[in-house]
Design a protein around this motif. Structure first.
Motif, PDB file in Angstrom:
ATOM      1  N   UNK A 211       0.842  -1.204   0.000  1.00 43.92           N
ATOM      2  CA  UNK A 211       0.000   0.000   0.000  1.00 43.92           C
ATOM      3  C   UNK A 211       0.876   1.252   0.000  1.00 43.92           C
ATOM      4  N   UNK A 212       1.933   1.251   0.813  1.00 42.07           N
ATOM      5  CA  UNK A 212       2.838   2.411   0.845  1.00 42.07           C
ATOM      6  C   UNK A 212       3.533   2.569  -0.500  1.00 42.07           C
ATOM      7  N   UNK A 213       3.986   1.459  -1.097  1.00 42.94           N
ATOM      8  CA  UNK A 213       4.658   1.524  -2.396  1.00 42.94           C
ATOM      9  C   UNK A 213       3.750   2.143  -3.447  1.00 42.94           C
ATOM     10  N   UNK A 214       2.484   1.760  -3.430  1.00 39.07           N
ATOM     11  CA  UNK A 214       1.532   2.330  -4.395  1.00 39.07           C
ATOM     12  C   UNK A 214       1.443   3.845  -4.248  1.00 39.07           C
ATOM     13  N   UNK A 215       1.387   4.324  -3.006  1.00 35.56           N
ATOM     14  CA  UNK A 215       1.285   5.769  -2.781  1.00 35.56           C
ATOM     15  C   UNK A 215       2.574   6.491  -3.166  1.00 35.56           C
ATOM     16  N   UNK A 216       3.726   5.881  -2.874  1.00 30.77           N
ATOM     17  CA  UNK A 216       4.992   6.508  -3.262  1.00 30.77           C
ATOM     18  C   UNK A 216       5.047   6.661  -4.782  1.00 30.77           C
ATOM     19  N   UNK A 217       4.648   5.600  -5.498  1.00 30.84           N
ATOM     20  CA  UNK A 217       4.667   5.648  -6.964  1.00 30.84           C
ATOM     21  C   UNK A 217       3.740   6.729  -7.503  1.00 30.84           C
ATOM     22  N   UNK A 218       2.669   7.032  -6.772  1.00 26.97           N
ATOM     23  CA  UNK A 218       1.711   8.055  -7.203  1.00 26.97           C
ATOM     24  C   UNK A 218       2.097   9.455  -6.748  1.00 26.97           C
ATOM     25  N   UNK A 219       3.261   9.586  -6.101  1.00 22.14           N
ATOM     26  CA  UNK A 219       3.700  10.908  -5.664  1.00 22.14           C
ATOM     27  C   UNK A 219       3.172  11.323  -4.318  1.00 22.14           C
ATOM     28  N   UNK A 220       2.632  10.365  -3.545  1.00 24.40           N
ATOM     29  CA  UNK A 220       2.075  10.705  -2.237  1.00 24.40           C
ATOM     30  C   UNK A 220       2.939  10.201  -1.086  1.00 24.40           C
TER      31      UNK A 220
END
Length: 570
Positions: A211-220
């Protein structure tokens, strides 16, 4: 499509949850024996979030690394789940008693190693070795902590622990499964039986990391601390979570750059009053028999005689300086800058120089109060000696170019230049290791200003990297080797420069020495060979400005042997 992975250590090695960042709801779950196995095969993640410490301190002050101290305050009763990682030398120990002794000797206040923490050391060493060997992955592998991820999902500390006395707590597992479902994963995924070699709580932790990786990839992505540090090997030190608010597209694009304008703005505020604002000399249209409108940026008038003072101060003001002080390997200018900044900050400095360093530069380092150690015949020998000293003492290593703190500090020169000369079309910048041009190019990225690098014909590490599509080793043979003599620019510099540096102009040693003579004869500027290289590109025709092109030329180093300059100038 971007593939992201959440990873946790497990009994059999590593458990990974891999998914498309745009469709994380049904990930593929794998168990692999080695972390490096995730970087091979048909599906290699573009970004990995892993529950394992990355970036090891040479000495620990307080209750662990900065990220650990920052995160604990958010976790309520879960604070104890954030282990205090000891100094690198303790993590590298294979024996528990030895690890405890080393941890005690390299921590303030003295702190031993827990048995639970010691059992993590092989996996920490595994990732550490990979990231030290594969520099490109340092910007693609992010340290996370599952309890921080779950706390972010819930917006408050969790109610139930995941385990009680090392036994899985059903209430804690259920609480986390609900949070993962609310974050977009299916019930089947979060309640699935883990693969052989991994436990149920390992699977939940890998999914939380996903979940964290997904947000990092989205710039969050959101790091703790909010400006990640670097260890003495250049590895990032931060624990990442996320923010629910997406970044605007423009800001997201900027955040994907290794060094951004906001980072340079922060550095400029940080070093204000420590580094000089150096002047611009306007030569005007048609100067030097060119068709351009020429000006010189006189960074040779900076404290300690070069631009490197900017990066030195940014390091000292950004990072925690241990009791052993700071250390650097240098052909001269970087060492003088670190020594000067350390003197002004009241910090001990130990500088390692090669035998080829000019006496004038060694004298400058000593004049600023640093201890000078001759570390071998060439720069690489001095760097090896410096690394050994850092490992033994816990001193903070300040790298001349392969560190974001250094590049960001040098980027303040680009910012200052743009404020002084807002209508520039092109800037000429000398290149050694590439920290200076990386910082300047990072500031001008996305603007109309063309950044042109200048390298000696006998020392062309950045040109070679451009040709090879990645950093490579080069031979160095130039009159400017003491300041522009890097054999390899490194991955970080290459990543910064490959898309924002227009091209490299190559200059002969004759052009460089003739430029030195002209700068003294016509402007009374005593400049070393490396500092005169960009001017030499203009005067020799290696770079020819177009009609009315507003060209800025950087004159960047003044630590010259005056006897040699007198001989050159006649």
């Amino acid at each position: 499509m971007t593939v992201v992975a959440g990873v946790d250590g497990c009994k059999a090695g590593w458990i990974a949850a891999l998914a498309l960042a745009e469709r994380p709801d049904a990930p593929v779950i794998r168990v692999v024996p080695r972390f490096a196995d995730l970087l091979a095969g048909e599906t290699v993640p573009d970004l990995i979030a892993v529950d394992m410490p990355i970036g090891l301190p040479d000495r620990v002050i307080g209750s662990g690394r900065g990220p650990e101290q920052a995160v604990r305050a958010l976790l309520g009763d879960r604070q104890s789940s954030v282990f205090a990682i000891p100094a690198r030398c303790a993590v590298e120990a294979r024996d528990y008693r030895e690890a405890c002794a080393l941890a005690l000797a390299h921590s303030e206040p003295p702190r031993k190693v827990s048995k639970q923490g010691f059992h993590l050391f092989p996996k920490i060493r595994e990732i550490d070795a990979l990231l030290r060997a594969e520099a490109e992955w340092r910007e693609r592998v992010f340290e996370v902590h599952p309890e921080l991820a779950f706390r972010t999902m819930k917006s408050e500390p969790l109610t139930h622990p995941k385990k009680i006395k090392s036994v899985v707590n059903p209430l804690g597992m259920a609480e986390r499964q609900v949070l993962l479902q609310e974050a977009g994963l299916t019930a089947e995924t979060v309640r699935a039986r883990p693969p052989r070699g991994a436990a149920a709580d390992d699977l939940l932790d890998a999914l939380a990391a996903l979940i964290v990786a997904r947000h990092i990839a989205a710039g969050r992505g959101r790091p703790f601390p909010d400006r990640p540090g670097r260890d003495s090997h250049g590895l990032p030190i931060a624990i990442w979570t996320f923010s629910s608010a997406p970044q605007p597209a423009q800001d997201r694009a900027m955040s994907e750059r290794p060094v951004t304008r906001p980072m340079i703005e922060e550095a400029a505020a940080r070093i204000a009053g420590h580094a000089r604002v150096t002047p611009v000399m306007r030569l005007g249209a048609g100067a030097l028999e060119s068709q351009g409108d020429i000006s010189l940026k006189l960074e040779c008038l900076q404290h300690a005689g070069s631009f490197k003072t900017r990066g030195a101060f940014n390091n000292l003001l950004s990072l925690t300086v241990p009791a052993a002080g700071v250390s650097a390997a240098s052909g001269g200018n970087h060492g003088a800058a670190v020594a000067y900044a350390a003197m002004k900050r009241g910090v001990k400095a130990t500088i390692f120089v090669p035998e080829i360093s000019p006496a004038a530069k060694i004298e400058a380092i000593r004049r600023f109060g640093a201890e000078v150690v001759v570390g071998g015949a060439q720069y690489d020998d001095a760097q090896t000696a410096c690394d050994r000293f850092v490992a033994e003492t816990g001193a903070l290593k300040i790298h001349p170019f392969a560190a974001k703190e250094t590049i960001t500090g040098q980027g303040t020169l680009g910012r200052e230049w743009a404020l002084q000369e807002p209508d520039l079309d092109t800037v000429l910048v000398a290149v050694g290791g590439g920290g200076l041009i990386s910082g300047i190019a990072s500031w001008f990225a996305g603007s109309k200003v063309k950044v042109v690098g200048v390298e000696p014909e006998g020392s062309r590490a950045l040109q070679a990297a451009f040709d090879a599509k990645g950093p490579v080793e080069v031979k160095v043979d130039s009159v400017a080797a003491d300041s522009l003599g890097a054999r390899n620019v490194g991955q970080l510099v290459y990543d910064v420069c490959k898309d924002v540096v227009d091209h490299i102009a190559l200059v002969s040693d004759t052009a460089i020495t003739q430029a030195q003579a002209a700068l003294w004869r016509d402007f009374r500027l005593a400049v070393e060979p490396g500092g005169a290289a960009a001017f030499g590109a203009l005067t020799s025709g290696a770079y020819t400005p177009a009609k009315d092109e507003r060209l800025g030329v950087l004159v960047c180093g003044a630590n010259v042997d005056l006897a040699k300059l007198a001989a050159i100038a006649g």
